[in-house]
Design a protein around this motif. Structure first.
Motif, PDB file in Angstrom:
ATOM      1  N   ARG A   1       0.870  -1.186   0.000  1.00 21.78           N
ATOM      2  CA  ARG A   1       0.000   0.000   0.000  1.00 21.78           C
ATOM      3  C   ARG A   1       0.908   1.238   0.000  1.00 21.78           C
ATOM      4  O   ARG A   1       0.739   2.152   0.779  1.00 21.78           O
ATOM      5  CB  ARG A   1      -0.901  -0.036   1.220  1.00 21.78           C
ATOM      6  CG  ARG A   1      -1.831  -1.231   1.179  1.00 21.78           C
ATOM      7  CD  ARG A   1      -2.669  -1.437   2.413  1.00 21.78           C
ATOM      8  NE  ARG A   1      -2.888  -0.244   3.186  1.00 21.78           N
ATOM      9  CZ  ARG A   1      -3.251  -0.243   4.455  1.00 21.78           C
ATOM     10  NH1 ARG A   1      -3.436  -1.364   5.087  1.00 21.78           N
ATOM     11  NH2 ARG A   1      -3.422   0.887   5.112  1.00 21.78           N
ATOM     12  N   VAL A   2       1.873   1.207  -0.912  1.00 24.39           N
ATOM     13  CA  VAL A   2       2.915   2.225  -0.978  1.00 24.39           C
ATOM     14  C   VAL A   2       2.688   3.139  -2.169  1.00 24.39           C
ATOM     15  O   VAL A   2       2.372   2.684  -3.261  1.00 24.39           O
ATOM     16  CB  VAL A   2       4.307   1.544  -1.108  1.00 24.39           C
ATOM     17  CG1 VAL A   2       5.368   2.535  -1.502  1.00 24.39           C
ATOM     18  CG2 VAL A   2       4.673   0.847   0.187  1.00 24.39           C
ATOM     19  N   LYS A   3       2.888   4.414  -1.930  1.00 25.18           N
ATOM     20  CA  LYS A   3       2.916   5.396  -3.010  1.00 25.18           C
ATOM     21  C   LYS A   3       4.367   5.819  -3.184  1.00 25.18           C
ATOM     22  O   LYS A   3       5.022   6.232  -2.226  1.00 25.18           O
ATOM     23  CB  LYS A   3       2.052   6.604  -2.646  1.00 25.18           C
ATOM     24  CG  LYS A   3       2.040   7.680  -3.713  1.00 25.18           C
ATOM     25  CD  LYS A   3       1.141   8.841  -3.307  1.00 25.18           C
ATOM     26  CE  LYS A   3       1.142   9.904  -4.389  1.00 25.18           C
ATOM     27  NZ  LYS A   3       0.357  11.073  -3.989  1.00 25.18           N
ATOM     28  N   LEU A   4       4.876   5.690  -4.412  1.00 18.21           N
ATOM     29  CA  LEU A   4       6.242   6.119  -4.705  1.00 18.21           C
ATOM     30  C   LEU A   4       6.246   7.578  -5.141  1.00 18.21           C
ATOM     31  O   LEU A   4       5.433   7.975  -5.976  1.00 18.21           O
ATOM     32  CB  LEU A   4       6.842   5.269  -5.826  1.00 18.21           C
ATOM     33  CG  LEU A   4       7.042   3.794  -5.541  1.00 18.21           C
ATOM     34  CD1 LEU A   4       7.622   3.096  -6.759  1.00 18.21           C
ATOM     35  CD2 LEU A   4       7.924   3.576  -4.328  1.00 18.21           C
ATOM     36  N   ILE A   5       7.163   8.333  -4.587  1.00 21.95           N
ATOM     37  CA  ILE A   5       7.279   9.749  -4.934  1.00 21.95           C
ATOM     38  C   ILE A   5       8.726  10.021  -5.323  1.00 21.95           C
ATOM     39  O   ILE A   5       9.640   9.868  -4.505  1.00 21.95           O
ATOM     40  CB  ILE A   5       6.840  10.647  -3.769  1.00 21.95           C
ATOM     41  CG1 ILE A   5       5.366  10.368  -3.436  1.00 21.95           C
ATOM     42  CG2 ILE A   5       7.078  12.116  -4.102  1.00 21.95           C
ATOM     43  CD1 ILE A   5       4.848  11.036  -2.205  1.00 21.95           C
ATOM     44  N   TRP A   6       8.921  10.388  -6.586  1.00 22.06           N
ATOM     45  CA  TRP A   6      10.259  10.719  -7.066  1.00 22.06           C
ATOM     46  C   TRP A   6      10.573  12.161  -6.705  1.00 22.06           C
ATOM     47  O   TRP A   6       9.741  13.059  -6.856  1.00 22.06           O
ATOM     48  CB  TRP A   6      10.359  10.534  -8.585  1.00 22.06           C
ATOM     49  CG  TRP A   6      11.695  10.945  -9.099  1.00 22.06           C
ATOM     50  CD1 TRP A   6      12.854  10.243  -9.010  1.00 22.06           C
ATOM     51  CD2 TRP A   6      12.026  12.176  -9.736  1.00 22.06           C
ATOM     52  NE1 TRP A   6      13.898  10.958  -9.572  1.00 22.06           N
ATOM     53  CE2 TRP A   6      13.413  12.161 -10.023  1.00 22.06           C
ATOM     54  CE3 TRP A   6      11.294  13.309 -10.100  1.00 22.06           C
ATOM     55  CZ2 TRP A   6      14.068  13.209 -10.653  1.00 22.06           C
ATOM     56  CZ3 TRP A   6      11.952  14.353 -10.725  1.00 22.06           C
ATOM     57  CH2 TRP A   6      13.321  14.297 -10.997  1.00 22.06           C
ATOM     58  N   VAL A   7      11.796  12.369  -6.190  1.00 26.17           N
ATOM     59  CA  VAL A   7      12.283  13.715  -5.897  1.00 26.17           C
ATOM     60  C   VAL A   7      13.611  13.898  -6.606  1.00 26.17           C
ATOM     61  O   VAL A   7      14.364  12.940  -6.810  1.00 26.17           O
ATOM     62  CB  VAL A   7      12.460  13.962  -4.375  1.00 26.17           C
ATOM     63  CG1 VAL A   7      11.129  13.886  -3.656  1.00 26.17           C
ATOM     64  CG2 VAL A   7      13.466  13.001  -3.762  1.00 26.17           C
ATOM     65  N   LYS A   8      13.894  15.105  -7.006  1.00 22.71           N
ATOM     66  CA  LYS A   8      15.155  15.392  -7.679  1.00 22.71           C
ATOM     67  C   LYS A   8      16.291  15.290  -6.662  1.00 22.71           C
ATOM     68  O   LYS A   8      16.252  15.900  -5.595  1.00 22.71           O
ATOM     69  CB  LYS A   8      15.116  16.789  -8.304  1.00 22.71           C
ATOM     70  CG  LYS A   8      16.327  17.083  -9.148  1.00 22.71           C
ATOM     71  CD  LYS A   8      16.187  18.408  -9.870  1.00 22.71           C
ATOM     72  CE  LYS A   8      17.433  18.648 -10.717  1.00 22.71           C
ATOM     73  NZ  LYS A   8      17.389  19.934 -11.378  1.00 22.71           N
ATOM     74  N   GLY A   9      17.301  14.512  -7.003  1.00 21.57           N
ATOM     75  CA  GLY A   9      18.434  14.319  -6.109  1.00 21.57           C
ATOM     76  C   GLY A   9      19.384  15.499  -6.106  1.00 21.57           C
ATOM     77  O   GLY A   9      19.482  16.243  -7.076  1.00 21.57           O
ATOM     78  N   HIS A  10      20.060  15.655  -4.995  1.00 20.08           N
ATOM     79  CA  HIS A  10      21.101  16.689  -4.839  1.00 20.08           C
ATOM     80  C   HIS A  10      20.587  18.069  -5.234  1.00 20.08           C
ATOM     81  O   HIS A  10      21.242  18.827  -5.928  1.00 20.08           O
ATOM     82  CB  HIS A  10      22.356  16.302  -5.623  1.00 20.08           C
ATOM     83  CG  HIS A  10      22.806  14.916  -5.308  1.00 20.08           C
ATOM     84  ND1 HIS A  10      23.392  14.586  -4.112  1.00 20.08           N
ATOM     85  CD2 HIS A  10      22.721  13.767  -6.023  1.00 20.08           C
ATOM     86  CE1 HIS A  10      23.666  13.288  -4.104  1.00 20.08           C
ATOM     87  NE2 HIS A  10      23.263  12.771  -5.243  1.00 20.08           N
ATOM     88  N   ASP A  11      19.357  18.344  -4.774  1.00 20.16           N
ATOM     89  CA  ASP A  11      18.708  19.606  -5.110  1.00 20.16           C
ATOM     90  C   ASP A  11      18.352  20.398  -3.849  1.00 20.16           C
ATOM     91  O   ASP A  11      17.490  21.255  -3.880  1.00 20.16           O
ATOM     92  CB  ASP A  11      17.443  19.321  -5.942  1.00 20.16           C
ATOM     93  CG  ASP A  11      16.947  20.532  -6.698  1.00 20.16           C
ATOM     94  OD1 ASP A  11      17.785  21.306  -7.199  1.00 20.16           O
ATOM     95  OD2 ASP A  11      15.713  20.712  -6.780  1.00 20.16           O
ATOM     96  N   GLY A  12      19.000  20.063  -2.726  1.00 11.48           N
ATOM     97  CA  GLY A  12      18.780  20.808  -1.497  1.00 11.48           C
ATOM     98  C   GLY A  12      17.553  20.389  -0.707  1.00 11.48           C
ATOM     99  O   GLY A  12      17.188  21.072   0.247  1.00 11.48           O
TER     100      GLY A  12
END
Length: 149
Positions: free
Chosen positions: A107-118
């Motif tokens: 029951r997981v939602k994956l959320i991509w975040v930009k890496g090395h962006d503070g």
């Protein structure tokens, strides 16, 4: 609902690898592999996060666009085609299959975040993945020696 952050690293790439799973600003899972890659450690971190959730609803924030795409876009087609793709073999197939099964049953939602962006939590998770690679644990969290094969 728990919100987890994951990251993996290898240095050099390939080389020794480490991963971290962070919840509420603290490491909850740390792991390392003697000979690995960034991709494998990112996948191992997601696997550890899903195992940590153990069926609970949650979000996993990751800067691995590759694994987000594998789980949400590519693996369903690969599975339909007998775990084959047109351009050749699927790398890290055992990890892909295991992770896709965990994701599909979660029951997981994956959320991509930009890496090395503070992004504070992403940066913290990166720090702990690097510490895990060097076998440095945290209070109450030891670094597990893992294999993604």
């Amino acid at each position: 609902m728990k919100i987890l952050w994951t990251d993996g690293s290898a240095s050099p790439n390939p080389g020794p690898g480490g991963y971290a799973v962070i919840c509420d600003g603290q490491p909850v899972r740390l792991g390392r592999e003697e000979a690995s890659t960034n991709i494998r450690m990112e996948g191992a971190a997601m696997r550890a996060a899903m195992q940590f959730l153990a069926g609970e609803e949650g979000e996993i924030h990751s800067d691995s666009e590759f694994w987000s795409n594998v789980l949400t876009k590519w693996a369903p087609g690969w599975e339909k085609n007998g775990w084959k793709k047109k351009t050749g073999p699927i790398k890290n197939l055992n990890l892909v299959k295991e992770l896709y099964e965990l994701y599909r049953d979660s029951r997981v939602k994956l959320i991509w975040v930009k890496g090395h962006d503070g992004i504070e939590m992403n940066e913290l998770t990166d720090l702990w993945a690097n510490k895990a690679r060097e076998n440095e644990g945290a209070e109450n969290v030891e670094v597990e020696l893992v294999s993604t094969e």
